[in-house]
Structures are given as C-alpha cells and as structure tokens.
Motif scaffolding. Structure first.
Motif, short mmCIF file in Angstrom:
data_model
loop_
_atom_site.label_atom_id
_atom_site.label_comp_id
_atom_site.label_asym_id
_atom_site.label_seq_id
_atom_site.Cartn_x
_atom_site.Cartn_y
_atom_site.Cartn_z
N PHE A 152 0.85 -1.19 0.00
CA PHE A 152 0.00 0.00 0.00
C PHE A 152 0.89 1.24 0.00
CE2 PHE A 152 -2.67 -3.15 2.35
CZ PHE A 152 -3.66 -3.30 1.38
N ASN A 154 0.85 5.57 -0.75
CA ASN A 154 0.21 6.81 -1.16
C ASN A 154 -1.33 6.72 -1.14
OD1 ASN A 154 0.54 9.47 -1.90
ND2 ASN A 154 0.47 9.04 -4.09
N ILE A 155 -1.85 6.03 -0.12
CA ILE A 155 -3.30 5.91 0.04
C ILE A 155 -3.77 7.13 0.84
CG2 ILE A 155 -5.19 4.47 0.91
CD1 ILE A 155 -3.63 2.81 -0.96
N ASP A 156 -4.78 7.81 0.34
CA ASP A 156 -5.16 9.09 0.94
C ASP A 156 -6.29 9.00 1.95
OD1 ASP A 156 -3.33 10.86 0.01
OD2 ASP A 156 -4.36 11.13 -1.91
N ARG A 157 -6.87 7.81 2.13
CA ARG A 157 -7.98 7.74 3.08
C ARG A 157 -7.95 6.38 3.77
NH1 ARG A 157 -12.35 4.76 0.61
NH2 ARG A 157 -11.79 4.22 -1.51
N ARG A 158 -8.67 6.31 4.87
CA ARG A 158 -8.77 5.04 5.58
C ARG A 158 -9.70 4.08 4.84
NH1 ARG A 158 -9.44 6.06 12.04
NH2 ARG A 158 -7.59 7.37 12.32
N ILE A 159 -9.34 2.81 4.84
CA ILE A 159 -10.23 1.78 4.28
C ILE A 159 -10.60 0.86 5.44
CG2 ILE A 159 -10.53 0.08 2.45
CD1 ILE A 159 -9.42 2.71 1.40
N ASN A 160 -11.84 0.91 5.87
CA ASN A 160 -12.30 -0.01 6.90
C ASN A 160 -12.67 -1.33 6.26
OD1 ASN A 160 -12.26 1.64 9.38
ND2 ASN A 160 -13.64 2.94 8.21
N LEU A 161 -12.18 -2.41 6.85
CA LEU A 161 -12.35 -3.74 6.26
C LEU A 161 -13.09 -4.66 7.21
CD1 LEU A 161 -8.65 -4.04 5.04
CD2 LEU A 161 -10.63 -3.55 3.59
N ASP B 13 -1.80 -2.10 7.01
CA ASP B 13 -0.65 -1.53 6.29
C ASP B 13 0.52 -1.20 7.22
OD1 ASP B 13 -2.47 0.42 7.17
OD2 ASP B 13 -2.11 1.79 5.50
N PRO B 142 -8.36 -4.55 11.23
CA PRO B 142 -8.95 -4.61 9.88
C PRO B 142 -9.13 -3.22 9.27
CG PRO B 142 -10.67 -4.91 11.52
CD PRO B 142 -9.37 -4.80 12.28
N ILE B 143 -8.03 -2.56 9.05
CA ILE B 143 -8.09 -1.21 8.48
C ILE B 143 -6.79 -0.92 7.73
CG2 ILE B 143 -7.18 -0.15 10.60
CD1 ILE B 143 -8.98 2.29 10.02
N VAL B 144 -6.93 -0.24 6.61
CA VAL B 144 -5.79 0.35 5.92
C VAL B 144 -5.82 1.83 6.27
CG1 VAL B 144 -4.78 0.91 3.67
CG2 VAL B 144 -5.80 -1.35 4.06
N LEU B 145 -4.75 2.29 6.93
CA LEU B 145 -4.75 3.67 7.43
C LEU B 145 -4.22 4.65 6.37
CD1 LEU B 145 -5.64 4.80 10.17
CD2 LEU B 145 -3.27 4.66 10.92
N GLY B 146 -3.38 4.15 5.48
CA GLY B 146 -2.89 4.99 4.39
C GLY B 146 -1.60 5.71 4.74
N LYS B 147 -1.61 6.37 5.88
CA LYS B 147 -0.42 7.09 6.32
C LYS B 147 -0.27 6.94 7.83
CE LYS B 147 -0.66 10.63 2.68
NZ LYS B 147 -0.70 9.51 1.75
#
Lengths: 184, 184
Positions: A152, A154-161, B13, B142-147
């Motif tokens: 991952f 340069n992801i600009d937002r959180r992705i809740n999974l 991440d 279970p989250i992609v935080l991005g930064k």
C-alpha cells in the motif's frame, strides 16, 4: 458480477518485493493450494511496471515445482495492462489507458470467472481510490524484510475492512481475507 | 529468563499510529483479554518520544472502559525509558542511556515477569539490531490507514520468524505471534 480480488504475498512489514524485486522469501507450498485460487480466476490485472517484470515471467530451473506450475497457470489467463502509453503485442493482453473505472466496471459485468488484481502499488492505489476492490487476500509471510516495495503506497484515506476468513499454514504463512466495509 | 515481548496493535498496512498519533482505530474488546497480557508483564520499555506521548497518558472520558482500564494497569508497571539525554522525575521510571545490550540483558536476568517492548519504531529497530526481542505479538487491525508511523522502520536485515500462535477475534482483529528463528 465477477469479483476483483487483490491476492498477494506480503511480508510481515508489508512488502510485496524486496528492493531489487526479490521474491525468494515467498513460500509456495501445496497446503496453500494457490492453484485453486488460480482456477477460480480467468483474468489478471497488471500495472505497466508489474507487467514488464512479471507478465511474461518464467521462473528459472532453481524455482520450486509449485512456483513453476503457478507461472504456467498464470500465463493461460487473459491479461489486462493499465498504462497510458504501453503497447503490448500479445493477443492475450488488452491495454486499458483511459476511463479505468468505466472499463473495469464493464469488465466485471461480463460473464466469466473472478479477476485477480496483481499489482503493483500504483495500480492498487488507483483501484482503492476508485473503490474497485471486492476482496483483499493477503498471505502474510513470517519474515520482516526491512526494505522493499510496499503493498500500500500513497493511500489518501482510511479503508475499513471486514475480516471474512483466516487460514493458517504449517509454513507460518497466515492468509487474511477481507471485504471493504462499503461492499459488505 | 524473562522474555522481551513486542506487543502492538498494527493496521493492515503496518502503522502503529496515524500521522498525528491517532489510535482511535485501535479496538480494545474484552475478547482480546489484553489485561491477561498486562498481568503477565511487570516492566514496560519506551523510547523517549513514546514515553513523552504515552508514558503518563490518561485517556479522556470518551475512551472505552477497556482503554481506561488498560492505561490504569499500564501505570502500575515499572517503566524504562531509553534516551541519551532524558531525565525523568518519577521513582517508577528508570532511564537507560548507554550500553543498551548489556543493561537489557541484565534486566532480563533479574527475577520478575516478562517485559513489554512498547516502542516506538526507533527503539524497536535498536532491539531488532541487538537481537533482544524474544516474541513478536502483532494485533493486525482490519483497516488500511494509508499514512502513519510504521512499526518497522529502517531495518537493515531480514528477520526470519516462526509463527507460534494465531488468534482471531470477532472484531476482525487477528493476533499473530512469532519468535525470531535464531531464538527458537
């Protein structure tokens, strides 16, 4: 609707390759049954750099039989390369250079098996931004690589999974499967 | 010999905090039984920055009861801060500024419970380099935080690990426990 599945081997520190493209840490044992996953997809999506590196890759003789079989199976699939400029002279390869969201939605709505989002990081970021990934399947390998190419970037937002499945292998690999919460 | 355990919540991440120290994504549910872990340790190791941020942290009233209880328990432990320059006026806090390997080995050989390596990333890197970590316990959220702040940073060599335990929680958190292979 066909699903787009991000299925990748990652190190515990979140790298998909070493700094020089190393994947020698990647475990391909029979128990993982990667061939079952490959049998359930018929299309593979590559970024341009990933396609140049892996799109026609042939493991050398020192690679394991499982690795050899994997790439043999990979090369029977339809392939799509995302690039503004690339041209690929292979009738099995389609290039998408514009309107990614529309063209991928169109691809998903066609009959067929699921679709494997192979990478690399730029294409994954684009697909996350466009909310195009239906399933994340990360095979976390028991190694800290220290340096390399992050899954991952340069992801600009959180992705809740939402965790949908966990598989633990004797090799120490743990496969974590998630759906994005907006798709559940 | 007491064990040094790196026990941390990480995002998928690999971040331990958001870019501004955010830990609001961190799930503290009863099922995880973090209090059991806390009961098995009596000493916490902090880098200087982590100690300044978390060493005396009190969650505000909006935090969950589990989070409140966690920090109450944390503040009953012996604390060690690693810093070349810091002075801490707290009789429960010891500062180690030189001879880290020797002093930590001495700490491990004293009677007592296990020792929690809290972080941050610089101290984790130092402990990895000195081969001082006996167990890695990462609770993958279970989250992609991005930064954010990565758990592993500036590691110069591969660390091969052996998976020792996996726990899957209803919340979607998966706890992965490893030992470094040279310690198995």
């Amino acid at each position: 609707m066909r699903k787009i599945i991000l299925d990748l081997a990652v190190t515990l520190d979140g790298f998909i390759e070493g700094p020089n493209g190393e994947i020698d840490w990647c475990i391909m044992d029979d128990e993982m049954d990667f061939s079952k996953f490959l049998a359930a997809i018929d299309t593979i999506l590559y970024g341009r750099i990933s396609y140049d590196l892996w799109g026609q890759y042939q493991p050398d003789d020192s690679a394991s039989p499982a690795m050899q079989d994997t790439f043999t199976a990979i090369h029977t699939k339809h392939k799509v390369v995302f690039s503004k400029t690339a041209t690929v002279k292979d009738e099995n390869v389609r290039v998408i250079s514009t309107d990614i969201e529309k063209q991928v939605q169109s691809l998903k709505s066609q009959p067929g098996k699921d679709i494997w989002l192979y990478g690399g990081a730029n294409l994954i970021t684009t697909f996350i931004d466009l909310n195009l990934i239906d399933e994340y399947r990360l095979s976390v390998h028991p190694i800290v690589l220290g340096k390399g190419k992050p899954i991952f970037d340069n992801i600009d937002r959180r992705i809740n999974l939402s965790l949908t499945q966990t598989r633990v292998f004797k090799s120490g690999v743990v496969q974590l499967c998630y759906q994005p919460q907006n798709n559940v």
